[in-house]
Design a protein around this motif. Structure first.
Motif, PDB file in Angstrom:
ATOM      1  N   ALA A  83       7.280 -14.751   3.146  1.00 49.18           N
ATOM      2  CA  ALA A  83       6.821 -16.266   2.920  1.00 49.18           C
ATOM      3  C   ALA A  83       6.959 -16.358   1.440  1.00 49.18           C
ATOM      4  N   GLU A  84       6.922 -15.537   0.513  1.00 43.75           N
ATOM      5  CA  GLU A  84       7.085 -15.921  -0.796  1.00 43.75           C
ATOM      6  C   GLU A  84       8.373 -15.613  -1.341  1.00 43.75           C
ATOM      7  N   GLU A  85       9.374 -14.997  -0.677  1.00 46.03           N
ATOM      8  CA  GLU A  85      10.610 -14.629  -1.009  1.00 46.03           C
ATOM      9  C   GLU A  85      10.605 -13.724  -2.234  1.00 46.03           C
ATOM     10  N   LYS A  86       9.901 -12.671  -1.971  1.00 50.15           N
ATOM     11  CA  LYS A  86       9.917 -11.663  -3.265  1.00 50.15           C
ATOM     12  C   LYS A  86       9.986 -10.341  -2.708  1.00 50.15           C
ATOM     13  N   ILE A  87      10.477  -9.492  -3.517  1.00 51.79           N
ATOM     14  CA  ILE A  87      10.348  -8.021  -3.156  1.00 51.79           C
ATOM     15  C   ILE A  87       9.146  -7.587  -3.907  1.00 51.79           C
ATOM     16  N   VAL A  88       8.423  -6.567  -3.239  1.00 49.67           N
ATOM     17  CA  VAL A  88       7.229  -5.913  -3.692  1.00 49.67           C
ATOM     18  C   VAL A  88       7.446  -4.513  -4.043  1.00 49.67           C
ATOM     19  N   ILE A  89       7.490  -4.025  -5.493  1.00 45.28           N
ATOM     20  CA  ILE A  89       7.591  -2.917  -6.045  1.00 45.28           C
ATOM     21  C   ILE A  89       6.332  -2.460  -6.438  1.00 45.28           C
ATOM     22  N   SER A  90       6.005  -1.088  -5.955  1.00 45.93           N
ATOM     23  CA  SER A  90       4.819  -0.498  -6.429  1.00 45.93           C
ATOM     24  C   SER A  90       5.173   0.755  -7.307  1.00 45.93           C
ATOM     25  N   LYS A  91       4.791   0.782  -8.654  1.00 50.77           N
ATOM     26  CA  LYS A  91       5.171   1.941  -9.386  1.00 50.77           C
ATOM     27  C   LYS A  91       4.111   2.039 -10.392  1.00 50.77           C
ATOM     28  N   LYS A  92       4.078   3.327 -10.964  1.00 55.44           N
ATOM     29  CA  LYS A  92       3.125   3.358 -12.272  1.00 55.44           C
ATOM     30  C   LYS A  92       4.006   2.924 -13.552  1.00 55.44           C
ATOM     31  N   GLU A  93       3.095   2.157 -14.033  1.00 58.16           N
ATOM     32  CA  GLU A  93       3.708   1.450 -15.490  1.00 58.16           C
ATOM     33  C   GLU A  93       4.237   2.760 -16.331  1.00 58.16           C
ATOM     34  N   SER A  94       3.435   3.561 -16.679  1.00 53.25           N
ATOM     35  CA  SER A  94       3.903   4.623 -17.449  1.00 53.25           C
ATOM     36  C   SER A  94       3.082   6.032 -17.047  1.00 53.25           C
ATOM     37  N   MET A  95       3.483   7.094 -17.771  1.00 54.48           N
ATOM     38  CA  MET A  95       2.919   8.496 -17.073  1.00 54.48           C
ATOM     39  C   MET A  95       1.608   8.463 -17.586  1.00 54.48           C
ATOM     40  N   PHE A  96       0.985   7.436 -18.241  1.00 54.23           N
ATOM     41  CA  PHE A  96      -0.577   7.597 -18.391  1.00 54.23           C
ATOM     42  C   PHE A  96      -1.405   6.821 -17.467  1.00 54.23           C
ATOM     43  N   SER A  97      -0.530   5.882 -16.675  1.00 49.37           N
ATOM     44  CA  SER A  97      -1.287   5.075 -15.803  1.00 49.37           C
ATOM     45  C   SER A  97      -2.054   5.687 -15.054  1.00 49.37           C
ATOM     46  N   TRP A  98      -3.073   5.016 -14.497  1.00 47.28           N
ATOM     47  CA  TRP A  98      -4.193   5.592 -13.583  1.00 47.28           C
ATOM     48  C   TRP A  98      -3.639   5.474 -12.261  1.00 47.28           C
ATOM     49  N   ASP A  99      -3.024   4.323 -11.767  1.00 45.15           N
ATOM     50  CA  ASP A  99      -2.698   3.800 -10.579  1.00 45.15           C
ATOM     51  C   ASP A  99      -1.434   2.971 -10.581  1.00 45.15           C
ATOM     52  N   GLU A 100      -0.880   2.929  -9.490  1.00 45.35           N
ATOM     53  CA  GLU A 100       0.345   2.218  -9.178  1.00 45.35           C
ATOM     54  C   GLU A 100       0.033   0.574  -9.385  1.00 45.35           C
ATOM     55  N   THR A 101       0.906  -0.202 -10.152  1.00 48.59           N
ATOM     56  CA  THR A 101       0.863  -1.480  -9.970  1.00 48.59           C
ATOM     57  C   THR A 101       1.839  -2.250  -9.199  1.00 48.59           C
ATOM     58  N   GLU A 102       1.385  -3.273  -8.723  1.00 47.18           N
ATOM     59  CA  GLU A 102       2.372  -3.873  -7.699  1.00 47.18           C
ATOM     60  C   GLU A 102       2.993  -5.016  -8.364  1.00 47.18           C
ATOM     61  N   TYR A 103       4.222  -5.344  -8.434  1.00 49.80           N
ATOM     62  CA  TYR A 103       5.124  -6.315  -8.813  1.00 49.80           C
ATOM     63  C   TYR A 103       5.934  -7.018  -7.672  1.00 49.80           C
ATOM     64  N   LYS A 104       5.914  -8.220  -7.991  1.00 47.87           N
ATOM     65  CA  LYS A 104       6.697  -9.033  -7.068  1.00 47.87           C
ATOM     66  C   LYS A 104       7.856  -9.529  -7.846  1.00 47.87           C
ATOM     67  N   ILE A 105       8.908  -9.545  -7.207  1.00 45.43           N
ATOM     68  CA  ILE A 105      10.122  -9.911  -8.088  1.00 45.43           C
ATOM     69  C   ILE A 105      11.086 -10.599  -7.144  1.00 45.43           C
ATOM     70  N   PRO A 106      11.777 -11.457  -7.552  1.00 42.59           N
ATOM     71  CA  PRO A 106      13.048 -12.116  -6.568  1.00 42.59           C
ATOM     72  C   PRO A 106      13.941 -11.232  -6.086  1.00 42.59           C
ATOM     73  N   PRO A 107      14.396 -11.326  -5.044  1.00 41.36           N
ATOM     74  CA  PRO A 107      15.386 -10.412  -4.360  1.00 41.36           C
ATOM     75  C   PRO A 107      16.559 -10.620  -4.747  1.00 41.36           C
ATOM     76  N   ARG A 108      17.381  -9.835  -5.896  1.00 43.26           N
ATOM     77  CA  ARG A 108      18.583 -10.252  -6.495  1.00 43.26           C
ATOM     78  C   ARG A 108      19.259  -8.792  -6.466  1.00 43.26           C
ATOM     79  N   LEU A 109      20.587  -9.041  -5.930  1.00 45.51           N
ATOM     80  CA  LEU A 109      21.274  -7.746  -6.013  1.00 45.51           C
ATOM     81  C   LEU A 109      22.306  -7.841  -7.105  1.00 45.51           C
TER      82      LEU A 109
END
Length: 2048
Positions: free
Chosen positions: A1853-1879
């Motif tokens: 619906a939103e035409e976005k790829i969802v990625i979950s990853k930790k921002e840095s080695m110190f992050s407590w938990d994963e952050t969800e990003y939504k980005i357009p699908p571009r190859l």
């Protein structure tokens, strides 16, 4: 000679009998008719007036006829004026006409005038003009054209323009000085109106006439005091004649005070960044704050979507000068700062001046400041918003960013700035400065003198220039008060710049720290013009004046801020000679300097005369009155000092400027001289010697006026000051500016009038507006003719010339536009035309502001005990004199009321509200040579006392008035309303203090009210005013009324001030209509800059006549001739209208307002509905337990029942009570109604909890319904009227107004036909009929219609494939519905915009039509052509606006049931749900001190729920006889009961957008908290990590009991690992009003009824039950369901489908659809109908109490409520966020071709490349994949057969790829990003030892990318360049696609170049399919790809020498080889030919 002849025949339709006189004015020369004696209705004049004229008659010249009622003794009263433009006469030479007069409000009156005008172009007769004087005198004084009202004196029966004044002059030479004022106009004719005899007899008669007339001049359109509408401010500011100018009402300086600002910047993405394989970071800088985005690796188009917030608390000027800078930095890390790619700069002011204060989704162009030849370095897409306090930013709705817009069309630039900006150089030349202050103590100077032995100047100045974030400074000139720099500071910046102001500052260089001496801002908009005839910024060389703190040097200057340019300067600091020029650079030229660093270079000196000729100026001031001096000052003697520049300043007053010094070589020590003058005014001096200046008044001890104020005893002796000063003569600039200012003042005044007329609902606002526009047109044309004179004067700079041209153009076009608009002002267009006229006003004010100063402003300081206390600053242009009247400053030669204020920061807040002193001040500034007129404007009747006995030419130091008038002032103080609360109780104890002249009186104190009705008459006896009676009649001094709050201890507190002008009666005027008794008017009360209420009062000033005998004696004493009997009253006060004694014994000696003035009262009954109290806060730490409400209005009132236990049940037991009261007939005068809540404590104590004043009662007036209400069209209209109580018809419950019999007749049926189709927004409603008539209402939504729509939507794709795609029911969920609705919302917004555009065009057409003189009814005939033109226009517009048919780009829209998405709160759509239950906020505590009210939220202590209804008694019987009428409920019939009720509240929270970041990383971890009463739900464990746009998708159930728990708070908190969680923002919803509202906001009504699926019906009551209930409650007939899908409700018929499917797909009969169709159209039901709340999502702003008024984000949500006593509702709808779908993208790289070759071979120099391809799915560079290397490709061909596999999660619906990853080695938990699908695919050249070389890349947006080319040949750059035009495909639809795509990179010149081509195949599979058929990476199993067939040369060349030779030689030299072969063949042929030809020839010849 030419002449103009006017024959005045007659004046008709006059009122009453009497003598009349007419005055005809042309070109400023008035001629008077004889007196037509004792005529009735018609006055026959039959007189001819002739004006010989020297210049041709101009088209816009005016003729003015004024008719007066003539009076022998007194001023003539103006009956009316007739003005005409002589255009027709100029063209035709003759005109005869009869027309009506207009009175001084520009209202048309009945009286008409008949005239005959002839214009003889050549005619030998006609007198000679005297001295040509007359031609300079324009035709109007003081404004557009003069309405010379009210002050023509008797006896002026002039014939053709010679004045009888002279003949009388000799006979009574000193009459004026001795006689009493009344007689200055006895039957003797008017004596010459000069003030002093020095100009006797040296001027021509004409001028005298002129002069006499000046007396008679009045401003045009002035209101007679009695006709002033809601007088607010206009009362004072309008009624001004030419002796007095307007006082300024707002007192407090608002600039310089810090305010809260928040700047929100979202960096979304960047594109087309220049550079290879970069890791970009965006740095956002505002002022000195920097924030960075995260880094994106190896990409030229990073996607960030990061949100930054900057908070500031600074003054607006400082804020708007801050620079917002976006820069992109490449590969920044901890160790290196990175390299700058490009920057973009703009100041905050530019953003703030955008609509909505924001740029949304715009692309900023990056440029490289280090290299200006480079061009664009890329684009950054961002949103920038600047939020001030109380602004709310409306963000356009964010759903999905499908409209990935074209960059060029959405650049981050304000309107009108070209996309391609050029580089330009800004040269700021600093020449020299003068008049700098000491910047060091004198002690230091003495020390220096001891050491160095010379007297040095105590300042080391340099100049610093700041522009667009860069600073440059000149050198330091040591020890110089008059430094000369001659340097230029050069800035290089893009043009036009996005930074508005250049800041020029003189600073003092000091070892410790440099201090600013003065600051000047140059606004580039004012020194340039961007029109097509415009000019580049230019300025000077011109002197700019700098103002700042006072000139005494102190170590800690308390006003240092003023020197930095914050706030209004309180003293002159220095003047600086600067000039500015701009040169556009040609970046292609070779010798250009590339960097943008600031440079400083020397420039040549400029001549003295360049800035104009030095002239001697003379400033004269006279203090007529000094009152209201604040007593805090103490009673030391007080004097006033006037300075202009440094002249007159007693600290370092200069005698002359340096240049004059050099010329005159007279270096007197000015300081000592000044002392001499101040101490002894007996300074002898020669006549011709330069007069010395007297700059301050003699000190004088103040007298006490009352508790707060002193006054100075300037009774008949008025002290004067005068100054000589030398300045460059640049008066022209100021003159032009004055002319425009006057036009603007006139316009502003007129517009205020129009607004008042509209506000008070008086008749004919359109006429007044037409008059105003007419004046504007005349003013503009007048400006153009006057300004034309000075097109070539000396000393003019380029800016002067250009500005004059552009001003003339602007004014000319403005005049034309005004003329055009005037023709379109109709009754219904007044408001919009008023808006247009207000734009004119802004334009005028902008034009009038002169950027090049000349003469510095004048400062007036009040000094006490040698300390400077308070000041006023008067712009010099306002008091500048000119021969031409329009050019004269508005206060020149006039008496102005000036209020002194405290300097600098002292004047902020309460201190700034009080007046420090009020001066009546007369000022005149002009060239010393034209000084003779400087006393002309003073009130007559004075003698001059000069400083020396001998000096005749000297100005006076004192004026002694010997003419004194005695008056009685009556102030009728009736009431005030909406005052500020000054006590902690939230009320005030107000009293008013009235000041007039040096007297003051006080009203009584009324306790505890904000709306006091004093009803008190204050009488000021024996007020002495100096001057001539007639002048005083025109120009009484103003009355100041101040309001205070009485405190038991301490001083009364100031709560506001207003000004008023009294209505004046001279002794010979009758006390009677129309002017007396005066009417009550409203005056606006101000406190500081904020409006603090209004006063209802009237003021009259009555002259007390003298005893006749006394006067006769006085006259005989002077003139030795007896005066025949004088008819004057019986002396003394007997003549005044009598005062009634105090009527009310309780009030003691207080006089009430007399009967003729107080309003007429009638009897009203006010019914009050008491519902309950809510949210009462503690009072004095104790809980409120037993509250009661007291209602009071005009001294009567009613008390509610006592609430016994507030905690248990805060509702009242008795619902309705009433009281009767006498209120004014005129609704505008209704007093406010006060609601007070008290708490009853033990022992009979009452404590006030809070109060509320309802100031506008007319909203609650009940008007009985007229029968026309049966017409349901009007009923629907009325619904939108005031609040519902206004009219019975529109009410569901509160008034059973129409007897139910009305509808019982079987009337015709009105049918509404609805099909099952969901409404496509297209309704042809054929309706608007009387309910009683037969009508069928068809609401067309038939099948075929909508199917056509559908088909249209499934338009053919470009590829020609018809896409049929039915959405599967099972796939749909609530989110599908939501997204579909958001699309609809967006489309609606677009179509609104389109409609707006269309409306504008339609208006243009109308205007065009009007211009072509087509009457509206002819429009239809001519319309068709226009329509065609219009259609063409429209279609082109639509192409632009994408609004046309979205289907071109958008995928076809599936049929989905929709809901309504409101982009605001639900209650704002439905009038706060106050349809019958109103909420009144209760206030307590003091009102805020801020300029804007501190948000009153802090003062709210609770809310009272109830309502009011008022009506005149008795009421008609019809209502009370109605069936079921309950007399206890009065007007509030059938409202529900207020017993406690249990409710299930279900809160759905969809998502939040744009939250304010709460963590250091610029993100937040939001979660939801819901509070209702005692219960609280915390959803803490489900927080969403690092998101500012979280999707919650949750519902919460809470049980509540109304009324105890009715306020729902939904908050968003930020989760923190350690410490407490922070509140981001919260929103509050009053559930109770929603629950009881008749809009039925408990559960939104869906558009369709279904029993299962995503659109399941949520309400426990089915539509049919709801409908039945409504019909019963509204006493409606129905519902009757009939066959064939019809239902009848109250004789309207609705149709709809009758079948429904259950979940098994079985159809069954139902009536629900029918019932629902009625509910969806409920607003069409007569009498009770209203729009029911649909199924919806509302968007609510989140606010944080710590940051009042600034939005912290928005929350999308909705609330359902279900009473617990009905069946329970079903389970909540599931709105949990969609889970992303797992996909796998398989990319096979087959081949590459034409890849550029990078490497050179060692041995052969052969070019080759070792190619490999790298690919990744945007955002996942970590898992990038590379192919193997194709070594040594010599052709750029590579064969790979290599597979990449990218798994990813995708939200469809939103035409976005969802990625979950930790921002840095110190992050407590994963952050969800939504980005357009571009190859992204890149091609690289592999190197063994060095880093690989990047060759090129392509990025494909998987949703829309160009189809690949079939062959490598067809693949080219256009596939990328023209991406917009080419058809695109989506991999999510196609699933599999194969083709060739180009690789591109940018070369040095930023051009795109093709660096290769790739053949790839993309294959998209879902996770399930991927599991079923797995594939391997690269060429691995499963499903392996075959090995590529690569040529063997890819091995080293020595392995296959021959092969490689073939390769090297053939490849490089093949053309050569081929050419050589061809040549050899040719030669061979030739050889053979030559060889064989002889033999052949021989054969031929011999014939063998």
């Amino acid at each position: 000679m030419m002449s103009l002849v006017v024959h005045l025949k007659a004046v008709a339709h006059l009122r009453g009998k009497g003598d009349r006189i007419a005055k005809v004015t042309f070109r400023g020369l008035p001629l008077y008719s004889r007196v037509a004696e004792n005529c009735g209705e018609v006055a026959h004049f039959n007189e001819t007036f002739r004006w010989p004229i020297a210049s041709r008659l101009d088209q816009n010249e005016m003729l003015e006829v004024q008719v007066y009622n003539y009076s022998k003794v007194f001023t003539n009263r103006l009956v009316g004026t007739f003005c005409m433009v002589l255009q027709k006469v100029a063209e035709e030479g003759h005109l005869e006409l009869t027309d009506t007069l207009i009175d001084d409000n520009n209202m048309s009156i009945k009286t008409s005038v008949t005239i005959d005008i002839r214009y003889q172009p050549m005619d030998g007769t006609g007198g000679m003009w005297s001295d040509g004087e007359f031609l300079d005198v324009p035709d109007d004084r003081d404004g557009m054209f003069a309405f010379e009202t009210d002050s023509l004196l008797s006896g002026q029966s002039h014939g053709s323009g010679t004045s009888p004044g002279r003949s009388l002059q000799g006979s009574i030479p000193t009459f004026r000085k001795a006689g009493r004022g009344v007689f200055s106009a006895m039957k003797l004719g008017k004596t010459k109106s000069s003030k002093d005899d020095h100009r006797r007899g040296d001027e021509p008669a004409v001028l005298e006439m002129e002069d006499l007339d000046k007396k008679a001049m009045r401003l045009a359109g002035m209101l007679e005091p009695d006709t002033i509408s809601l007088a607010s401010v206009t009362a004072v500011t309008t009624n001004v004649s030419n002796k007095r100018s307007k006082p300024d009402i707002k007192m407090e300086p608002s600039s310089g005070r810090p305010v809260d600002y928040q700047i929100n910047i979202t960096v979304i993405e960047a594109r087309q960044l220049i550079g290879l394989n970069m890791d970009p970071v965006v740095c956002v800088e505002v002022g000195d704050d920097k924030k960075y985005t995260s880094m994106k690796e190896s990409t030229n188009c990073p996607y960030y979507n990061e949100y930054f917030v900057f908070d500031f608390h600074v003054p607006p000027d400082v804020m708007f000068d801050k620079i917002i800078k976006l820069s992109v930095i490449h590969s920044k890390n901890l160790l290196r700062s990175g390299t700058l790619v490009g920057t973009f700069k703009m100041d905050v002011g530019t953003v703030y001046s955008q609509p909505e204060h924001q740029f949304y989704h715009k692309w900023a162009i990056l440029s490289d400041p280090g290299d200006i030849t480079a061009g664009c370095k890329g684009y950054v897409k961002c949103d920038i918003a600047v939020v001030g306090k109380g602004d709310n930013i409306k963000t356009p709705h964010k759903a999905n960013e499908t409209d990935e817009d074209d960059i060029e069309g959405n650049l981050l630039l304000p309107e009108g700035i070209p996309a391609e900006r050029q580089w330009a150089r800004f040269y700021v030349k600093i020449h020299r400065a003068e008049g700098l202050p000491k910047m060091n103590t004198s002690i230091m100077a003495n020390v220096k003198k001891a050491f160095i032995g010379e007297n040095r100047d105590l300042v080391d100045p340099y100049v610093q220039v700041q522009f667009s974030g860069q600073k440059g400074k000149t050198s330091v000139q040591k020890s110089s008060y008059e430094p000369i720099w001659n340097e230029q500071v050069i800035f290089t910046e893009l043009f036009p710049p996005l930074c508005k102001r250049i800041k020029v500052q003189i600073r003092d260089s000091d070892k410790v720290n440099d201090v600013a001496i003065g600051t000047h801002f140059i606004d580039l908009r004012k020194i340039s013009n961007d029109g097509d005839k415009g000019f580049l910024p230019t300025l000077g060389p011109a002197w700019v004046n700098m103002y700042g703190s006072t000139r005494q040097y102190t170590l800690m200057d308390e006003h240092q801020d003023l020197n930095d340019g914050l706030g209004e300067g309180v003293s002159f600091r220095a003047r600086l000679l600067i000039s500015i020029a701009v040169e556009i650079l040609d970046t292609t030229s070779p010798e250009i300097i590339c960097s943008t660093d600031v440079q400083v270079e020397p420039v040549s000196n400029i001549s003295e005369s360049a800035t104009g000729k030095m002239e001697e100026f003379f400033l004269f001031g006279s203090f007529l009155e000094a009152t209201m001096i604040d007593r805090k000052i103490g009673d030391k003697p007080i004097s006033f000092e006037i300075t202009i520049g440094n002249y007159g300043n007693h600290i370092d007053g200069v005698s002359k400027s340096s240049s004059v010094k050099k010329k005159k070589k007279e270096e007197e020590n000015q300081e000592e001289e000044n002392e001499l003058i101040q101490n002894s005014s007996e300074d002898e001096e020669d006549e011709d010697a330069d007069l010395t200046s007297v700059s301050s008044t003699p000190p004088m001890k103040p007298f006490i006026t009352d508790r707060n104020y002193f006054h100075l005893p300037y009774f008949e002796k008025k002290p004067c000051v005068y100054l000589k000063s030398w300045w460059q003569d640049q008066r022209r600039r100021l003159y032009n500016s004055n002319m425009m200012d006057k036009i603007a003042d006139k316009l502003e005044e007129g517009l205020n009038d129009v607004q008042e007329i509209i506000k008070t609902e008086k008749a004919f606002p359109e006429r007044r507006l037409r008059g105003v526009l007419e004046e504007l047109t005349i003013g503009c044309s007048r400006f153009v003719t006057l300004a034309n004179k000075d097109v070539n004067l000396a000393g003019r700079t380029k800016l002067d010339r250009e500005r004059l041209k552009s001003c003339m153009r602007e004014m000319d076009s403005m005049g034309q536009q005004a003329k055009q608009i005037r023709t379109q002002v109709k009754k219904n267009t007044v408001k919009e035309k008023l808006k247009l006229a207000q734009n004119f006003l802004q334009r005028l004010r902008f034009l009038a502001d002169e950027p090049q100063h000349s003469i510095p402003d004048v400062f007036i300081w009040m000094m006490s005990n040698n300390k400077r206390i308070a000041y006023a600053r008067i712009p010099s242009k306002d008091i500048l004199y000119s021969v031409v009247d329009e050019e004269t400053g508005k206060d020149c030669g006039k008496v102005k009321a000036v209020f002194l204020k405290l300097p600098g920061k002292k004047g902020f807040g309460p201190a700034g509200w009080t007046v420090q002193a009020k001066l009546e001040l007369y000022l005149w500034l002009g060239l010393n040579k034209s000084r003779k007129d400087f006393l002309n404007g003073l009130p007559n009747g004075f003698e001059e006392i000069r400083a020396t006995k001998t000096g005749h030419g000297l100005p006076p130091v004192t004026l002694v008035y010997d003419m004194k008038q005695v008056f009685q002032l009556r102030a009728h103080m009736y009431q005030a309303r909406s005052l500020f609360a000054a006590d902690s109780s939230g009320l005030s104890d107000p009293f008013a203090r009235v000041f007039f002249s040096s007297q003051s009186q006080v009203t009584e104190v009324l306790n505890e009210t904000l709306c006091p009705t004093w009803d008190q008459l204050l009488v000021f006896d024996d007020v002495e005013l100096f001057g001539e009676a007639t002048e005083l009649r025109d120009d009484p001094p103003i009355i100041v009324v101040e309001f205070y709050d009485q405190d038991t201890v301490g001083k009364a507190e100031f709560i506001g001030r207003t000004f008023a002008k009294p209505t004046i009666k001279m002794c010979d005027e009758p006390y009677g209509p129309p002017r007396f008794p005066p009417q009550l008017e409203y005056y606006q009360i101000y406190r500081g800059n904020s409006i603090a209420g209004e006063l209802l009062a009237a003021f009259e000033l009555l002259q007390i006549p003298f005893d006749a005998e006394e006067i006769r004696r006085a006259l005989i004493a002077v003139h030795d001739f007896a005066v025949p009997q004088i008819k004057v009253g019986q002396g003394g006060r007997a003549d005044l209208p009598p005062l009634e004694g105090p009527t009310d014994s309780e009030r003691g000696p207080i006089l009430p307002v007399p009967l003729g003035i107080r309003p007429v009262l009638s009897r009203y009954r006010i019914e009050v509905l008491f519902w309950g109290l809510r949210d009462l806060k503690r009072i004095n730490l104790a809980q409120v337990d037993r509250p009661r409400v007291d209602i009071e209005c005009a001294g009567r009132g009613v008390q509610s029942a006592l609430i016994q236990n507030y905690k248990k049940n805060p509702n009242f037991s008795t619902l309705v009570k009433w009281f009767e009261v006498d209120l004014p007939e005129n609704e505008l005068l209704h007093p406010p109604l006060n609601i007070r809540v008290v708490d009853c404590r033990a022992f009979g104590r009452y404590i006030l909890v809070g109060s509320h004043a309802v100031s506008i009662l007319r909203h609650f007036i009940y008007s009985p319904p007229d029968k026309s209400c049966n017409n349901w069209a009007t009923a629907a209209k009325l619904m939108n009227g005031y609040m519902v109580l206004t009219n019975g018809c529109s009410q569901a419950r509160s008034s059973p107004s129409l007897s139910s019999r009305t509808f019982s007749r079987p009337a015709g049926d009105v049918s509404v036909n609805l099909e099952a189709e969901p409404p496509i927004r297209k309704m042809d409603t054929v309706v608007k009929l009387d309910a009683m008539s037969d009508a069928v209402v068809k609401v067309d939504m038939n099948e075929d219609e909508s199917d056509k729509e559908k088909r249209k939507k499934k338009k053919k794709k470009k590829g020609g494939v018809e896409e049929e795609e039915e959405t599967d029911e099972r796939v749909l969920d609530w989110w599908s519905k939501y997204f579909a609705s958001i699309e609809t919302l967006k489309e609606n917004l677009r179509s609104q915009e389109a409609a707006h555009v269309e409306a504008e065009e339609r208006e243009d057409l109308e205007i065009a039509a009007e211009a072509a003189d087509i009457r509206p009814d002819d429009l239809h005939l001519k319309g068709s052509k226009m329509k065609e033109r219009f259609k063409e226009k429209k279609s082109s517009k639509q192409k632009k606006s994408h609004a046309a048919d979205g289907s071109e780009k958008r995928p076809p829209k599936a049929r989905v049931d929709e809901l309504v998405v409101y982009n605001k709160e639900l209650e704002s759509e439905y009038g706060n749900f106050e349809d019958w239950l109103h909420t009144f906020n209760l206030y307590r505590g003091k009102a805020g001190d801020d300029d804007e009210h501190t948000l009153d939220d802090d003062r709210i202590v609770g809310r009272f729920k109830g309502s009011l209804c008022m009506y005149k008694v008795p009421l008609s019987q019809e209502i009370t006889r109605e069936a079921g009428y309950d007399p206890n409920m009065g007007m509030f019939q059938s409202i529900p009961h207020n017993d406690p009720i249990h409710v299930l509240v279900r809160v759905y929270v969809v998502r939040a957008t744009d939250l304010h970041p709460a963590d250091i990383n610029g993100k937040a971890d939001p979660y939801i908290v819901i509070k209702l009463g005692k219960s609280e739900i915390k959803d803490k464990e489900n927080y969403i990590s690092k998101q500012l746009n979280p999707v919650f998708g949750k519902s919460f159930d809470i049980e509540a009991t109304f009324p105890m728990e009715s306020m729902l708070t939904v908050s968003v908190y930020d989760w923190d690992l350690v410490g407490t969680d922070d509140l981001i923002g919260e929103t509050k919803i009053d559930l109770e009003n929603r629950f009881y509202s008749k809009f039925r906001a408990t559960c939104g009504i869906a558009s369709n009824y279904s029993m299962h699926g995503y659109n399941i019906w949520r309400d426990p009551m089915k539509p049919s039950q709801i409908l039945a209930k409504f019909c019963k409650e509204g006493k409606l007939d129905g519902p009757h369901y009939g066959p064939g899908g019809k239902v009848k409700v109250a004789n309207r018929i609705f149709t709809g489908p009758t079948e429904i499917e259950d979940e098994n797909g079985l159809k069954k009969q139902t009536e629900e659809h029918l019932a629902l169709s009625v509910l969806n159209h409920w607003e069409e039901i007569p009498r009770v109908g209203c729009k029911l709340v649909p199924e919806h999502v509302e968007t609510r702003p989140l606010l944080n109490p710590d940051k009042p008024g600034i939005e912290q984000g928005r929350l999308e949500m909705w609330v359902d409520m279900f009473p617990m006593d009905v069946p329970a509702p079903g389970p909540a709808i599931d709105i949990s966020p969609r889970k992303p779908k797992r996909y796998e993208l398989r990319v096979i790289i087959w081949n590459t071709d034409e890849v550029i070759l990078e490497d050179d071979d060692y041995f052969t120099g052969e070019k080759s490349s070792d190619i490999f391809v790298r690919g990744w799915l945007k955002g996942q560079q970590e898992d990038k994949q590379d192919t193997d290397v194709h070594y040594h490709s010599l052709t750029g061909e590579g064969n790979f057969n290599w597979r990449f596999v990218f798994p990813f999660d995708y939200m469809v619906a939103e035409e976005k790829i969802v990625i979950s990853k930790k921002e840095s080695m110190f992050s407590w938990d994963e952050t969800e990003y939504k980005i357009p699908p571009r190859l992204t695919m890149q091609v690289w050249d592999a190197d063994h030892f060095s880093a690989d070389d990047f060759l090129g890349a392509i990025e494909l947006d998987l949703n829309r990318f160009p189809r690949g080319a079939k062959t490598a040949k067809q693949c080219n750059l256009d596939m990328i360049r023209n991406e917009q035009e080419l058809p695109t495909i989506s991999i999510f639809k196609q699933k599999r696609v194969k083709g060739w795509w180009p690789f591109v990179a940018r070369d040095e010149n930023d051009e795109m170049e093709l660096t290769g081509k790739v053949e790839a195949e993309l294959h998209l599979v879902t996770a399930e399919e991927a599991e079923k058929s797995p594939v391997g990476l690269g060429r691995n199993e499963p499903d392996p790809l075959e090995k590529p067939n690569r040529p063997d040369t890819s091995l080293m060349w020595f392995l296959g020498p021959l092969k490689s030779l073939r390769y090297f030689i053939w490849h490089n030299y093949r053309w050569l080889i081929l050419k050589a072969l061809g040549l050899i063949l040719l030669l061979l042929m030739l050889g053979l030919f030559l060889y064989s030809i002889p033999g052949y020839l021989v054969k031929k010849i011999l014939g063998a």
